[in-house]
Design a protein around this motif. Structure first.
Motif, PDB file in Angstrom:
ATOM      1  N   SER A  19      -6.086  30.006  75.528  1.00 26.80           N
ATOM      2  CA  SER A  19      -5.734  29.873  74.116  1.00 26.80           C
ATOM      3  C   SER A  19      -6.176  31.103  73.315  1.00 26.80           C
ATOM      4  O   SER A  19      -5.414  31.625  72.493  1.00 26.80           O
ATOM      5  CB  SER A  19      -6.371  28.611  73.536  1.00 26.80           C
ATOM      6  OG  SER A  19      -6.112  28.505  72.159  1.00 26.80           O
ATOM      7  N   GLN A  23      -3.666  33.545  71.332  1.00 25.94           N
ATOM      8  CA  GLN A  23      -3.813  33.769  69.890  1.00 25.94           C
ATOM      9  C   GLN A  23      -3.882  35.260  69.571  1.00 25.94           C
ATOM     10  O   GLN A  23      -3.325  35.710  68.561  1.00 25.94           O
ATOM     11  CB  GLN A  23      -5.068  33.064  69.368  1.00 25.94           C
ATOM     12  CG  GLN A  23      -4.959  31.550  69.365  1.00 25.94           C
ATOM     13  CD  GLN A  23      -6.261  30.882  69.009  1.00 25.94           C
ATOM     14  OE1 GLN A  23      -6.879  31.240  68.016  1.00 25.94           O
ATOM     15  NE2 GLN A  23      -6.682  29.916  69.824  1.00 25.94           N
ATOM     16  N   HIS A  29       1.656  32.693  65.920  1.00 25.49           N
ATOM     17  CA  HIS A  29       1.712  31.335  66.470  1.00 25.49           C
ATOM     18  C   HIS A  29       0.322  30.707  66.651  1.00 25.49           C
ATOM     19  O   HIS A  29       0.179  29.735  67.389  1.00 25.49           O
ATOM     20  CB  HIS A  29       2.444  31.355  67.811  1.00 25.49           C
ATOM     21  CG  HIS A  29       3.832  31.892  67.707  1.00 25.49           C
ATOM     22  ND1 HIS A  29       4.883  31.140  67.246  1.00 25.49           N
ATOM     23  CD2 HIS A  29       4.331  33.125  67.995  1.00 25.49           C
ATOM     24  CE1 HIS A  29       5.984  31.879  67.255  1.00 25.49           C
ATOM     25  NE2 HIS A  29       5.668  33.090  67.700  1.00 25.49           N
ATOM     26  N   VAL A  30      -0.660  31.264  65.946  1.00 32.81           N
ATOM     27  CA  VAL A  30      -2.044  30.815  66.126  1.00 32.81           C
ATOM     28  C   VAL A  30      -2.190  29.315  65.867  1.00 32.81           C
ATOM     29  O   VAL A  30      -2.832  28.601  66.640  1.00 32.81           O
ATOM     30  CB  VAL A  30      -3.012  31.631  65.241  1.00 32.81           C
ATOM     31  CG1 VAL A  30      -4.382  30.985  65.165  1.00 32.81           C
ATOM     32  CG2 VAL A  30      -3.123  33.061  65.761  1.00 32.81           C
ATOM     33  N   ASP A  31      -1.586  28.821  64.788  1.00 29.98           N
ATOM     34  CA  ASP A  31      -1.741  27.391  64.466  1.00 29.98           C
ATOM     35  C   ASP A  31      -1.178  26.501  65.574  1.00 29.98           C
ATOM     36  O   ASP A  31      -1.801  25.515  65.977  1.00 29.98           O
ATOM     37  CB  ASP A  31      -1.073  27.059  63.130  1.00 29.98           C
ATOM     38  CG  ASP A  31      -1.810  27.655  61.943  1.00 29.98           C
ATOM     39  OD1 ASP A  31      -3.012  27.987  62.088  1.00 29.98           O
ATOM     40  OD2 ASP A  31      -1.187  27.793  60.880  1.00 29.98           O
ATOM     41  N   THR A  32      -0.012  26.859  66.076  1.00 24.97           N
ATOM     42  CA  THR A  32       0.601  26.079  67.158  1.00 24.97           C
ATOM     43  C   THR A  32      -0.243  26.139  68.417  1.00 24.97           C
ATOM     44  O   THR A  32      -0.468  25.123  69.090  1.00 24.97           O
ATOM     45  CB  THR A  32       2.023  26.593  67.450  1.00 24.97           C
ATOM     46  OG1 THR A  32       2.809  26.484  66.267  1.00 24.97           O
ATOM     47  CG2 THR A  32       2.670  25.812  68.570  1.00 24.97           C
ATOM     48  N   LYS A  34      -3.489  26.719  68.648  1.00 25.90           N
ATOM     49  CA  LYS A  34      -4.721  25.945  68.445  1.00 25.90           C
ATOM     50  C   LYS A  34      -4.449  24.443  68.532  1.00 25.90           C
ATOM     51  O   LYS A  34      -5.237  23.696  69.119  1.00 25.90           O
ATOM     52  CB  LYS A  34      -5.347  26.287  67.091  1.00 25.90           C
ATOM     53  CG  LYS A  34      -6.051  27.610  67.061  1.00 25.90           C
ATOM     54  CD  LYS A  34      -6.689  27.840  65.694  1.00 25.90           C
ATOM     55  CE  LYS A  34      -7.429  29.146  65.635  1.00 25.90           C
ATOM     56  NZ  LYS A  34      -8.071  29.352  64.326  1.00 25.90           N
ATOM     57  N   THR A  35      -3.336  24.008  67.974  1.00 26.36           N
ATOM     58  CA  THR A  35      -2.976  22.587  68.037  1.00 26.36           C
ATOM     59  C   THR A  35      -2.741  22.161  69.482  1.00 26.36           C
ATOM     60  O   THR A  35      -3.228  21.108  69.922  1.00 26.36           O
ATOM     61  CB  THR A  35      -1.715  22.305  67.188  1.00 26.36           C
ATOM     62  OG1 THR A  35      -2.007  22.635  65.820  1.00 26.36           O
ATOM     63  CG2 THR A  35      -1.282  20.857  67.292  1.00 26.36           C
ATOM     64  N   GLN A  38      -6.052  21.962  71.363  1.00 29.74           N
ATOM     65  CA  GLN A  38      -6.830  20.763  71.042  1.00 29.74           C
ATOM     66  C   GLN A  38      -6.211  19.508  71.656  1.00 29.74           C
ATOM     67  O   GLN A  38      -6.924  18.637  72.146  1.00 29.74           O
ATOM     68  CB  GLN A  38      -6.985  20.599  69.522  1.00 29.74           C
ATOM     69  CG  GLN A  38      -8.035  19.577  69.159  1.00 29.74           C
ATOM     70  CD  GLN A  38      -9.393  19.878  69.784  1.00 29.74           C
ATOM     71  OE1 GLN A  38      -9.950  20.954  69.631  1.00 29.74           O
ATOM     72  NE2 GLN A  38      -9.933  18.921  70.529  1.00 29.74           N
TER      73      GLN A  38
END
Length: 175
Positions: A19, A23, A29-32, A34-35, A38
């Motif tokens: 990840s 990133q 696309h960092v938010d995707t 990270k989601t 998780q």
């Protein structure tokens, strides 16, 4: 034994490292990422909960393997005892007849319900070990290779691990 991903803790570290790299190279696309990280880690945590239940139920019990053993990291992580007739995860040297007989006697003496084999391996030794017992053969998947059918069917590492957990539960009915 190079199968470090069989440790669920190691698997989580690997997911986090992947990840981080994604990133860095895909900042849009960092938010995707990270989601997704998780979500994956949460799924692994659920499997860890199941493995902890197995650990509690298996205290003092031994899991038996009739093919090369590739689960050292998983069994070490959850302090599970195992016995294998192979010294390594290689099939280059067959087990001795004495080792096969000894495991057969252990299975009979302990009323062991299940012996495990690794995916895509010959089960002849395991079949010899359980001869004359009511023990059944179950597969555990080491996660480093897939059949063509599995690959085309969308099998994932997590789905393999979940199947392994279910297979391990089958050994928890010792008398």
């Amino acid at each position: 034994d190079p199968h470090i991903w069989t440790s669920l803790t190691h698997l989580k570290y690997m997911v986090q490292a992947i990840s981080e790299k994604l990133q860095a190279i895909l900042p849009d696309h960092v938010d995707t990422i990270k989601t997704n990280e998780q979500t994956y880690l949460n799924k692994v945590d659920l499997i860890i909960t199941e493995m902890n239940k197995i650990k509690e139920q298996a205290e003092g019990k031994t899991f038996y393997f009739g093919t090369p053993f590739a689960f050292h990291y998983l069994f070490e992580e959850f302090n599970l005892k195992y016995e294998s007739v192979y010294d390594t995860c290689s099939t280059e040297v067959d087990p001795s007849i004495d080792d096969i007989i000894t495991m057969n006697q252990n299975i009979i003496n302990n009323n062991v319900p299940v012996i495990y084999v690794k995916e895509l391996t010959n089960t002849n030794v395991a079949e010899s070990i359980i001869e004359g017992t009511s023990c059944k053969i179950e597969m555990l998947h080491s996660g480093h290779n897939l059949s063509k059918e599995d690959f085309e069917g969308g099998v994932t590492l997590l789905s393999l691990i979940k199947k392994n957990v279910e297979a391990l539960k089958k050994a928890l009915v010792w008398h």
